[in-house]
Every structure is written in C-alpha cells, then in structure tokens.
Design a protein around this motif. Structure first.
Motif, PDB file in Angstrom:
ATOM      1  N   PRO A 182       0.829  -1.215   0.000  1.00 15.27           N
ATOM      2  CA  PRO A 182       0.000   0.000   0.000  1.00 15.27           C
ATOM      3  C   PRO A 182       0.858   1.257   0.000  1.00 15.27           C
ATOM      4  CG  PRO A 182       0.081  -0.938   2.196  1.00 15.27           C
ATOM      5  CD  PRO A 182       0.855  -1.881   1.314  1.00 15.27           C
ATOM      6  N   HIS A 183       0.629   2.128  -0.968  1.00 17.49           N
ATOM      7  CA  HIS A 183       1.398   3.367  -1.081  1.00 17.49           C
ATOM      8  C   HIS A 183       0.458   4.566  -1.147  1.00 17.49           C
ATOM      9  CE1 HIS A 183       4.455   0.478  -2.496  1.00 17.49           C
ATOM     10  NE2 HIS A 183       5.320   1.358  -2.029  1.00 17.49           N
ATOM     11  N   LEU A 184       0.804   5.623  -0.432  1.00 20.18           N
ATOM     12  CA  LEU A 184       0.045   6.866  -0.509  1.00 20.18           C
ATOM     13  C   LEU A 184       0.403   7.605  -1.789  1.00 20.18           C
ATOM     14  CD1 LEU A 184       0.346   8.279   3.127  1.00 20.18           C
ATOM     15  CD2 LEU A 184      -1.444   6.811   2.171  1.00 20.18           C
ATOM     16  N   ARG A 205       9.520   7.821  19.321  1.00 21.11           N
ATOM     17  CA  ARG A 205       9.697   9.172  19.873  1.00 21.11           C
ATOM     18  C   ARG A 205       8.573  10.117  19.463  1.00 21.11           C
ATOM     19  NH1 ARG A 205      14.428   6.697  19.747  1.00 21.11           N
ATOM     20  NH2 ARG A 205      16.098   7.330  21.173  1.00 21.11           N
ATOM     21  N   GLY A 206       7.549   9.586  18.844  1.00 22.25           N
ATOM     22  CA  GLY A 206       6.370  10.383  18.543  1.00 22.25           C
ATOM     23  C   GLY A 206       6.368  11.066  17.194  1.00 22.25           C
ATOM     24  N   PHE A 207       7.314  10.726  16.319  1.00 22.33           N
ATOM     25  CA  PHE A 207       7.317  11.300  14.974  1.00 22.33           C
ATOM     26  C   PHE A 207       6.369  10.519  14.056  1.00 22.33           C
ATOM     27  CE2 PHE A 207      11.411  12.618  16.700  1.00 22.33           C
ATOM     28  CZ  PHE A 207      11.485  13.943  16.288  1.00 22.33           C
ATOM     29  N   HIS A 208       5.769  11.240  13.105  1.00 17.77           N
ATOM     30  CA  HIS A 208       4.992  10.608  12.048  1.00 17.77           C
ATOM     31  C   HIS A 208       5.977  10.181  10.960  1.00 17.77           C
ATOM     32  CE1 HIS A 208       1.702  12.468  14.174  1.00 17.77           C
ATOM     33  NE2 HIS A 208       2.190  13.676  13.921  1.00 17.77           N
ATOM     34  N   VAL A 209       5.952   8.908  10.596  1.00 15.99           N
ATOM     35  CA  VAL A 209       7.006   8.390   9.729  1.00 15.99           C
ATOM     36  C   VAL A 209       6.431   7.840   8.431  1.00 15.99           C
ATOM     37  CG1 VAL A 209       9.057   6.949   9.604  1.00 15.99           C
ATOM     38  CG2 VAL A 209       8.248   7.738  11.830  1.00 15.99           C
ATOM     39  N   PHE A 210       7.056   8.256   7.326  1.00 17.74           N
ATOM     40  CA  PHE A 210       6.714   7.774   5.985  1.00 17.74           C
ATOM     41  C   PHE A 210       7.977   7.167   5.376  1.00 17.74           C
ATOM     42  CE2 PHE A 210       3.902  11.129   7.137  1.00 17.74           C
ATOM     43  CZ  PHE A 210       2.655  10.737   6.664  1.00 17.74           C
ATOM     44  N   VAL A 211       7.862   5.972   4.857  1.00 12.38           N
ATOM     45  CA  VAL A 211       9.003   5.302   4.223  1.00 12.38           C
ATOM     46  C   VAL A 211       8.802   5.338   2.715  1.00 12.38           C
ATOM     47  CG1 VAL A 211      10.298   3.151   4.002  1.00 12.38           C
ATOM     48  CG2 VAL A 211       9.338   3.810   6.229  1.00 12.38           C
ATOM     49  N   VAL A 212       9.792   5.867   2.015  1.00 11.19           N
ATOM     50  CA  VAL A 212       9.727   5.946   0.554  1.00 11.19           C
ATOM     51  C   VAL A 212      10.267   4.624   0.015  1.00 11.19           C
ATOM     52  CG1 VAL A 212      10.278   7.305  -1.487  1.00 11.19           C
ATOM     53  CG2 VAL A 212      10.182   8.417   0.768  1.00 11.19           C
ATOM     54  N   GLU A 253      19.130  -7.651  -0.679  1.00 11.93           N
ATOM     55  CA  GLU A 253      18.329  -8.791  -1.097  1.00 11.93           C
ATOM     56  C   GLU A 253      16.879  -8.332  -1.158  1.00 11.93           C
ATOM     57  OE1 GLU A 253      19.102 -12.367   1.243  1.00 11.93           O
ATOM     58  OE2 GLU A 253      20.964 -11.417   1.935  1.00 11.93           O
ATOM     59  N   GLU A 254      16.206  -8.602  -2.273  1.00 16.96           N
ATOM     60  CA  GLU A 254      14.869  -8.066  -2.491  1.00 16.96           C
ATOM     61  C   GLU A 254      13.885  -8.510  -1.417  1.00 16.96           C
ATOM     62  OE1 GLU A 254      11.333  -8.175  -5.883  1.00 16.96           O
ATOM     63  OE2 GLU A 254      13.392  -8.674  -6.440  1.00 16.96           O
ATOM     64  N   GLU A 255      13.979  -9.778  -0.993  1.00 16.90           N
ATOM     65  CA  GLU A 255      13.010 -10.265  -0.016  1.00 16.90           C
ATOM     66  C   GLU A 255      13.150  -9.571   1.331  1.00 16.90           C
ATOM     67  OE1 GLU A 255      16.380 -13.389  -0.113  1.00 16.90           O
ATOM     68  OE2 GLU A 255      15.332 -12.067  -1.521  1.00 16.90           O
ATOM     69  N   LEU A 256      14.370  -9.170   1.690  1.00 13.84           N
ATOM     70  CA  LEU A 256      14.548  -8.420   2.936  1.00 13.84           C
ATOM     71  C   LEU A 256      13.931  -7.030   2.824  1.00 13.84           C
ATOM     72  CD1 LEU A 256      18.220  -9.348   3.920  1.00 13.84           C
ATOM     73  CD2 LEU A 256      16.092 -10.239   4.892  1.00 13.84           C
ATOM     74  N   HIS A 257      14.077  -6.402   1.667  1.00 12.25           N
ATOM     75  CA  HIS A 257      13.488  -5.085   1.435  1.00 12.25           C
ATOM     76  C   HIS A 257      11.969  -5.140   1.556  1.00 12.25           C
ATOM     77  CE1 HIS A 257      12.922  -1.106  -0.282  1.00 12.25           C
ATOM     78  NE2 HIS A 257      12.228  -1.614  -1.294  1.00 12.25           N
ATOM     79  N   THR A 258      11.350  -6.006   0.782  1.00 16.10           N
ATOM     80  CA  THR A 258       9.882  -6.051   0.773  1.00 16.10           C
ATOM     81  C   THR A 258       9.336  -6.549   2.108  1.00 16.10           C
ATOM     82  OG1 THR A 258       9.973  -8.224  -0.310  1.00 16.10           O
ATOM     83  CG2 THR A 258       9.728  -6.301  -1.719  1.00 16.10           C
ATOM     84  N   GLY A 259      10.015  -7.506   2.716  1.00 17.95           N
ATOM     85  CA  GLY A 259       9.557  -7.995   4.011  1.00 17.95           C
ATOM     86  C   GLY A 259       9.594  -6.917   5.077  1.00 17.95           C
ATOM     87  N   THR A 260      10.670  -6.140   5.100  1.00 15.79           N
ATOM     88  CA  THR A 260      10.777  -5.053   6.075  1.00 15.79           C
ATOM     89  C   THR A 260       9.719  -3.986   5.839  1.00 15.79           C
ATOM     90  OG1 THR A 260      13.155  -5.439   6.271  1.00 15.79           O
ATOM     91  CG2 THR A 260      12.323  -3.321   7.057  1.00 15.79           C
ATOM     92  N   LEU A 261       9.474  -3.644   4.569  1.00 12.49           N
ATOM     93  CA  LEU A 261       8.439  -2.661   4.276  1.00 12.49           C
ATOM     94  C   LEU A 261       7.086  -3.116   4.790  1.00 12.49           C
ATOM     95  CD1 LEU A 261       9.379  -1.613   0.622  1.00 12.49           C
ATOM     96  CD2 LEU A 261       9.738  -0.280   2.707  1.00 12.49           C
ATOM     97  N   LYS A 262       6.775  -4.380   4.617  1.00 11.57           N
ATOM     98  CA  LYS A 262       5.500  -4.910   5.097  1.00 11.57           C
ATOM     99  C   LYS A 262       5.389  -4.778   6.614  1.00 11.57           C
ATOM    100  CE  LYS A 262       4.877  -8.289   1.366  1.00 11.57           C
ATOM    101  NZ  LYS A 262       4.858  -9.738   1.040  1.00 11.57           N
ATOM    102  N   VAL A 263       6.469  -5.090   7.313  1.00 10.14           N
ATOM    103  CA  VAL A 263       6.454  -5.021   8.770  1.00 10.14           C
ATOM    104  C   VAL A 263       6.356  -3.569   9.246  1.00 10.14           C
ATOM    105  CG1 VAL A 263       7.800  -5.472  10.852  1.00 10.14           C
ATOM    106  CG2 VAL A 263       7.659  -7.211   9.062  1.00 10.14           C
ATOM    107  N   HIS A 275       5.079  -1.024   7.628  1.00 11.63           N
ATOM    108  CA  HIS A 275       3.725  -0.538   7.361  1.00 11.63           C
ATOM    109  C   HIS A 275       2.729  -1.085   8.371  1.00 11.63           C
ATOM    110  CE1 HIS A 275      -0.281  -0.546   5.444  1.00 11.63           C
ATOM    111  NE2 HIS A 275       0.098   0.655   5.051  1.00 11.63           N
ATOM    112  N   LYS A 276       2.899  -2.320   8.750  1.00 17.45           N
ATOM    113  CA  LYS A 276       1.980  -2.923   9.719  1.00 17.45           C
ATOM    114  C   LYS A 276       2.059  -2.242  11.076  1.00 17.45           C
ATOM    115  CE  LYS A 276       0.973  -7.289  12.074  1.00 17.45           C
ATOM    116  NZ  LYS A 276       1.379  -8.714  12.241  1.00 17.45           N
ATOM    117  N   ASN A 277       3.270  -1.836  11.463  1.00 17.41           N
ATOM    118  CA  ASN A 277       3.480  -1.434  12.847  1.00 17.41           C
ATOM    119  C   ASN A 277       3.720   0.046  13.115  1.00 17.41           C
ATOM    120  OD1 ASN A 277       3.305  -4.092  13.909  1.00 17.41           O
ATOM    121  ND2 ASN A 277       5.371  -4.507  13.196  1.00 17.41           N
TER     122      ASN A 277
END
Length: 226
Positions: free
Chosen positions: A10-12, A174-181, A189-199, A201-203
């Motif tokens: 999911p991307h804004l 620390r209370g910041f609103h965070v957006f990951v590009v 490794e691609e699977e580490l990238h996509t897996g981390t993004l999923k986590v 975004h979830k949390n």
C-alpha cells in the motif's frame, strides 16, 4: 536496472501525501548513503555484494533531495562513522560467534569508507554521525529535529532491513509521524526489502513512492492545489 517488486504494497499517492508532509514540519532522512554501503569501491562491493538495488534507490534519492530543498523541508543525512576504538563489544562478539571476526570494521574514517557517496549535505542541513543502526541512539538527532519544529520524517536510504528499519522504529517511538519511501530505500536482497516494508507498514509507518513525494513537495513549493 533491476528493482525490487513493490506490487501489492500500500502506497500513498501525492494528493493524499501532500497535506501530511508539510515542509515546515518535515525532514527528509537520508540514511547511510556512504562508500562502504553503496559505493563501487566500498567494503560491501569489495566482498561481492550486488549494489544494483542500492543504486536504483540512490537515483531516486537524488531526485527527492532537491525537491525537499525547493519546498523548504529539512534535509538530514545519517552516516555510520567508526574507528577501531569505537566498535561495539556486542557487535564484535556477534560477528565472532557467526565466524566472522573483524567483520564489524566498516565505515572507517581512515580509508574513506565513511564518506558520502553520490549525495552531500549543504549548509543548513542536519548531519548525524552514528556508530550503529539507529540514528537516534547516542546522537542529538531528536534535539535537532525538535528545535526546527519537525514532527514528520520521510525515510530513504540503505539498508531497509537494518539502519532504515532501526531509525524508522526509533522515530515512531519518539512520537514522529514516519513515511518510508519504498523505492528510495534498498536492501541488498529483495526479499529483505519487501519484508521489512511490510512489517514497518503494519506497525509504525506509512509507505509512499519517490514520485509521490516529489509531486507533493512540488505542489507545496508552488502553493497550488494538486
């Protein structure tokens, strides 16, 4: 150039993102774009790590930085900067137990491994030197951000699964609103990238793209509706 497959995440879009990353309250965080982590003569490249995904992310970071400056957002550069005497005992023990003694010797000042690669700070930017993954730990990053009225972070850099992840989580805690590009970050490794993004975004973060950030900040700079 090969890139990670981000389909299904999911991307804004720019219209949704623009009011959430007001330049007056937002910092673009550029994590660890350094010789040893990304450069063609750096340590990771010398030991055979494929830099293709990192180079693609840096291409986008190079587009986002001027967009941030034009809009009036803060730009903050994070770097690992180490000397033999600053190496963590825990990290040294971890590498030794993995059968890789000496493997923690990265981003040294003496050999240029800590130097920026393809990006560079300008007057008025924030620069943070850190020893490990989390850009907040043992630094004054939070104080510098608060002093500028920053409450929102736009995260870019390498590696998604390591220093980007650790800094994103620390910012959220620390209370910041965070957006990951998502396409301006990379793992080796691609699977580490996509897996981390999923986590993330979830949390603790929302995901967006480089194009959306550039468009949102272009709109902010012009003061016109999308």
């Amino acid at each position: 150039m090969a890139e990670a497959d981000l389909a299904g995440l999911p991307h804004l879009d720019a219209a949704t993102l623009a009011p959430l990353i007001d330049p007056a309250r937002t910092a673009l965080i550029v994590v660890d774009i350094q010789n040893d982590f990304a450069g063609p003569s750096g340590l990771l490249k010398r030991v055979g790590v494929d830099m293709t995904l990192a180079e693609a992310a840096i291409d986008r970071i190079e587009a986002i930085i001027p967009a941030a400056r034009a809009a009036g957002a803060t730009v903050a550069f994070m770097r690992v900067v180490t000397e033999p005497e600053t190496d963590s005992d825990a990290l040294k023990a971890l590498y030794a137990r993995k059968g890789r003694p000496g493997g923690q010797a990265i981003c040294r000042t003496a050999d240029g491994g800590a130097d920026y690669y393809r990006v560079a700070p300008e007057a008025g930017d924030i620069e943070i030197a850190k020893l490990l993954y989390d850009s907040f730990h043992g630094t004054d990053l939070e104080d510098q951000l608060r002093a500028r009225g920053i409450d929102t972070l736009v995260m870019t850099g390498v590696a998604t699964d390591c220093c980007v992840d650790a800094t994103t989580r620390a910012g959220f805690h620390r209370g910041f609103h965070v957006f990951v590009v998502s396409d301006a970050c990379a793992s080796y490794e691609e699977e580490l990238h996509t897996g981390t993004l999923k986590v993330l975004h979830k949390n603790c973060a929302l995901l967006t793209t480089a194009d959306a950030v550039v468009s949102a900040w272009a709109n902010n700079a012009q003061g016109a509706p999308l």
